[in-house]
Design a protein around this motif. Sequence first.
Motif, mmCIF file in Angstrom:
data_model
loop_
_atom_site.group_PDB
_atom_site.id
_atom_site.type_symbol
_atom_site.label_atom_id
_atom_site.label_comp_id
_atom_site.label_asym_id
_atom_site.label_seq_id
_atom_site.Cartn_x
_atom_site.Cartn_y
_atom_site.Cartn_z
ATOM 1 N N ALA A 117 0.830 -1.207 0.000
ATOM 2 C CA ALA A 117 0.000 0.000 0.000
ATOM 3 C C ALA A 117 0.865 1.259 0.000
ATOM 4 O O ALA A 117 0.548 2.245 -0.687
ATOM 5 N N MET A 118 1.957 1.231 0.757
ATOM 6 C CA MET A 118 2.856 2.390 0.776
ATOM 7 C C MET A 118 3.506 2.622 -0.590
ATOM 8 O O MET A 118 3.616 3.770 -1.053
ATOM 9 N N LEU A 119 3.928 1.542 -1.224
ATOM 10 C CA LEU A 119 4.527 1.681 -2.562
ATOM 11 C C LEU A 119 3.496 2.182 -3.568
ATOM 12 O O LEU A 119 3.822 2.990 -4.452
ATOM 13 N N SER A 147 -9.197 0.678 -9.402
ATOM 14 C CA SER A 147 -9.178 -0.783 -9.329
ATOM 15 C C SER A 147 -8.028 -1.266 -8.442
ATOM 16 O O SER A 147 -8.214 -2.153 -7.593
ATOM 17 N N THR A 148 -6.853 -0.677 -8.630
ATOM 18 C CA THR A 148 -5.694 -1.066 -7.815
ATOM 19 C C THR A 148 -5.879 -0.637 -6.357
ATOM 20 O O THR A 148 -5.497 -1.359 -5.428
ATOM 21 N N ALA A 153 -6.870 -1.841 -0.522
ATOM 22 C CA ALA A 153 -7.782 -1.580 0.592
ATOM 23 C C ALA A 153 -8.267 -2.884 1.214
ATOM 24 O O ALA A 153 -8.416 -2.987 2.441
ATOM 25 N N ARG A 154 -8.521 -3.892 0.367
ATOM 26 C CA ARG A 154 -8.945 -5.186 0.906
ATOM 27 C C ARG A 154 -7.813 -5.859 1.684
ATOM 28 O O ARG A 154 -8.053 -6.506 2.705
ATOM 29 N N LYS A 155 -6.580 -5.698 1.211
ATOM 30 C CA LYS A 155 -5.443 -6.282 1.932
ATOM 31 C C LYS A 155 -5.244 -5.620 3.296
ATOM 32 O O LYS A 155 -4.856 -6.273 4.265
ATOM 33 N N LEU A 156 -5.522 -4.321 3.353
ATOM 34 C CA LEU A 156 -5.359 -3.622 4.623
ATOM 35 C C LEU A 156 -6.351 -4.094 5.681
ATOM 36 O O LEU A 156 -6.165 -3.828 6.872
ATOM 37 N N LEU A 157 -7.403 -4.771 5.268
ATOM 38 C CA LEU A 157 -8.351 -5.313 6.236
ATOM 39 C C LEU A 157 -7.698 -6.340 7.157
ATOM 40 O O LEU A 157 -8.210 -6.622 8.247
ATOM 41 N N TYR A 167 -5.775 0.234 12.067
ATOM 42 C CA TYR A 167 -6.433 0.157 10.759
ATOM 43 C C TYR A 167 -7.239 1.415 10.460
ATOM 44 O O TYR A 167 -7.265 1.883 9.320
ATOM 45 N N LYS A 168 -7.905 1.969 11.482
ATOM 46 C CA LYS A 168 -8.693 3.185 11.261
ATOM 47 C C LYS A 168 -7.810 4.322 10.736
ATOM 48 O O LYS A 168 -8.188 5.051 9.813
ATOM 49 N N LYS A 169 -6.637 4.464 11.329
ATOM 50 C CA LYS A 169 -5.722 5.524 10.883
ATOM 51 C C LYS A 169 -5.231 5.268 9.462
ATOM 52 O O LYS A 169 -5.155 6.193 8.638
#
Length: 224
Positions: A117-119, A147-148, A153-157, A167-169
């Motif tokens: 996500a950072m990259l 799309s990406t 976002a799903r991985k961050l779950l 996670y909220k932050k």
Amino acid sequence: MPTTSSKIKAVQPDALQPQASATKTPVPVIAQVFGIPTIEVHPQGGSFLVKTDSPSVWAAPSTWIALGAASISAVSLLVTLFDKWWGHRKDLRSREQSIQDEFWLRKVMFPSAIEPAMLFMANTISDLPASQSSSDDRLAYFAIFQSTHRVHARKLLLVATMWPDVYKKLNIAFEKIEDAVADYCNSPADDAANATPHTEATNAINLALSSFCVAIRDHQKSIK
């Protein structure tokens, strides 16, 4: 005869009075004395058995005061020992939890969800269409970006399953990037000389990326 500080009651029956004779036999006389140790007195011509009646130690107030002080000391010692044991137990559990959290952060969450996500956010800054690009180019880019963005976002779950507050932050920062890109790509095409919308979009992405990294850094510090 020796002198004592207590009164001595001596009973010597007439029947037991020694008779005058050439040899005098000592006659025991029973006496009771209060408050002095047991002694035996041998006066001339007889003997006194002196017996003392000592009061019970349980009747003395000082005994109960001493017992109370000892009880308080014992309870204080037990409380201190329990407090030390409980503190050691909490520290041990905290260390174990920190080791587990650090493992999940470094070995699972970071490589699978956080780092990608950072990259993605960092690449968005460089991949964002230029200010002189057409509206069609911007919309085409936004479709790919969106799309990406959903994939990450799903991985961050995964983070939400372990650390909901973290996670909220992260999610707030990640949504701000999407908002910045959406606003820029859906705005009318600007002249080549007007780079303000593009600069504002990249600045917003930089701020969101910074917030994302700070949230990870703060959580990492908390588990050490």
